[in-house]
Design a protein around this motif. Structure first.
Motif, PDB file in Angstrom:
ATOM      1  N   LEU A 184       0.823  -1.208   0.000  1.00  0.00           N
ATOM      2  CA  LEU A 184       0.000   0.000   0.000  1.00  0.00           C
ATOM      3  C   LEU A 184       0.858   1.259   0.000  1.00  0.00           C
ATOM      4  O   LEU A 184       0.529   2.240  -0.663  1.00  0.00           O
ATOM      5  CB  LEU A 184      -0.959  -0.003   1.193  1.00  0.00           C
ATOM      6  CG  LEU A 184      -2.119  -0.981   1.115  1.00  0.00           C
ATOM      7  CD1 LEU A 184      -2.900  -0.975   2.422  1.00  0.00           C
ATOM      8  CD2 LEU A 184      -3.021  -0.663  -0.056  1.00  0.00           C
ATOM      9  N   ALA A 185       1.961   1.228   0.737  1.00  0.00           N
ATOM     10  CA  ALA A 185       2.853   2.389   0.756  1.00  0.00           C
ATOM     11  C   ALA A 185       3.536   2.578  -0.603  1.00  0.00           C
ATOM     12  O   ALA A 185       3.713   3.708  -1.070  1.00  0.00           O
ATOM     13  CB  ALA A 185       3.907   2.231   1.853  1.00  0.00           C
ATOM     14  N   TYR A 186       3.904   1.481  -1.240  1.00  0.00           N
ATOM     15  CA  TYR A 186       4.558   1.548  -2.543  1.00  0.00           C
ATOM     16  C   TYR A 186       3.583   2.014  -3.628  1.00  0.00           C
ATOM     17  O   TYR A 186       3.946   2.770  -4.520  1.00  0.00           O
ATOM     18  CB  TYR A 186       5.132   0.177  -2.901  1.00  0.00           C
ATOM     19  CG  TYR A 186       5.812   0.128  -4.246  1.00  0.00           C
ATOM     20  CD1 TYR A 186       7.055   0.709  -4.433  1.00  0.00           C
ATOM     21  CD2 TYR A 186       5.208  -0.487  -5.331  1.00  0.00           C
ATOM     22  CE1 TYR A 186       7.683   0.676  -5.671  1.00  0.00           C
ATOM     23  CE2 TYR A 186       5.817  -0.531  -6.572  1.00  0.00           C
ATOM     24  CZ  TYR A 186       7.059   0.051  -6.725  1.00  0.00           C
ATOM     25  OH  TYR A 186       7.665   0.023  -7.946  1.00  0.00           O
ATOM     26  N   ALA A 187       2.335   1.564  -3.541  1.00  0.00           N
ATOM     27  CA  ALA A 187       1.347   1.882  -4.571  1.00  0.00           C
ATOM     28  C   ALA A 187       0.718   3.267  -4.383  1.00  0.00           C
ATOM     29  O   ALA A 187       0.047   3.756  -5.285  1.00  0.00           O
ATOM     30  CB  ALA A 187       0.251   0.825  -4.588  1.00  0.00           C
ATOM     31  N   ALA A 188       0.936   3.882  -3.233  1.00  0.00           N
ATOM     32  CA  ALA A 188       0.320   5.187  -2.967  1.00  0.00           C
ATOM     33  C   ALA A 188       0.900   6.246  -3.900  1.00  0.00           C
ATOM     34  O   ALA A 188       2.077   6.208  -4.260  1.00  0.00           O
ATOM     35  CB  ALA A 188       0.552   5.587  -1.518  1.00  0.00           C
ATOM     36  N   GLU A 189       0.049   7.184  -4.274  1.00  0.00           N
ATOM     37  CA  GLU A 189       0.473   8.270  -5.150  1.00  0.00           C
ATOM     38  C   GLU A 189       0.749   9.513  -4.317  1.00  0.00           C
ATOM     39  O   GLU A 189       0.024   9.805  -3.373  1.00  0.00           O
ATOM     40  CB  GLU A 189      -0.623   8.591  -6.155  1.00  0.00           C
ATOM     41  CG  GLU A 189      -0.946   7.460  -7.091  1.00  0.00           C
ATOM     42  CD  GLU A 189      -2.080   7.810  -8.021  1.00  0.00           C
ATOM     43  OE1 GLU A 189      -2.298   9.000  -8.287  1.00  0.00           O
ATOM     44  OE2 GLU A 189      -2.754   6.881  -8.467  1.00  0.00           O
TER      45      GLU A 189
END
Length: 86
Positions: free
Chosen positions: A68-73
């Motif tokens: 989720l942290a990696y995919a967050a914009e």
């Protein structure tokens, strides 16, 4: 107006990802805990279901959080444009 739409779309995507991660986490917790209840394997004196429903779920939660942290914009949360009070 276009920036507001892009921000709303980004927020909606984040919400969908987070909801899907929550459902995935619940399913995996149930599978790792209750799904392995009939297995007669022990680790350090504990039944396998007890180990997987604690340590396994901790690992799964960490992996989901990293995803989720990696995919967050990155997006600005400052109000800019018409009606901004600065």
């Amino acid at each position: 107006m276009q920036d507001e739409k892009k921000a709303a779309d980004a927020i909606a995507r984040e919400a969908r990802r987070t909801a899907a991660a929550g459902v995935l986490f619940a399913v995996l917790w149930t599978a790792l805990g209750f799904g392995l209840a009939d297995v007669d394997v022990t680790i350090a004196g504990f039944p396998l279901w007890a180990v997987t429903s604690t340590v396994g779920v901790l690992v799964v939660g960490a992996v989901i959080a990293v995803y989720l942290a990696y995919a967050a914009e990155d997006m600005s949360l400052d109000e800019r444009g018409e009606g901004a009070s600065r």
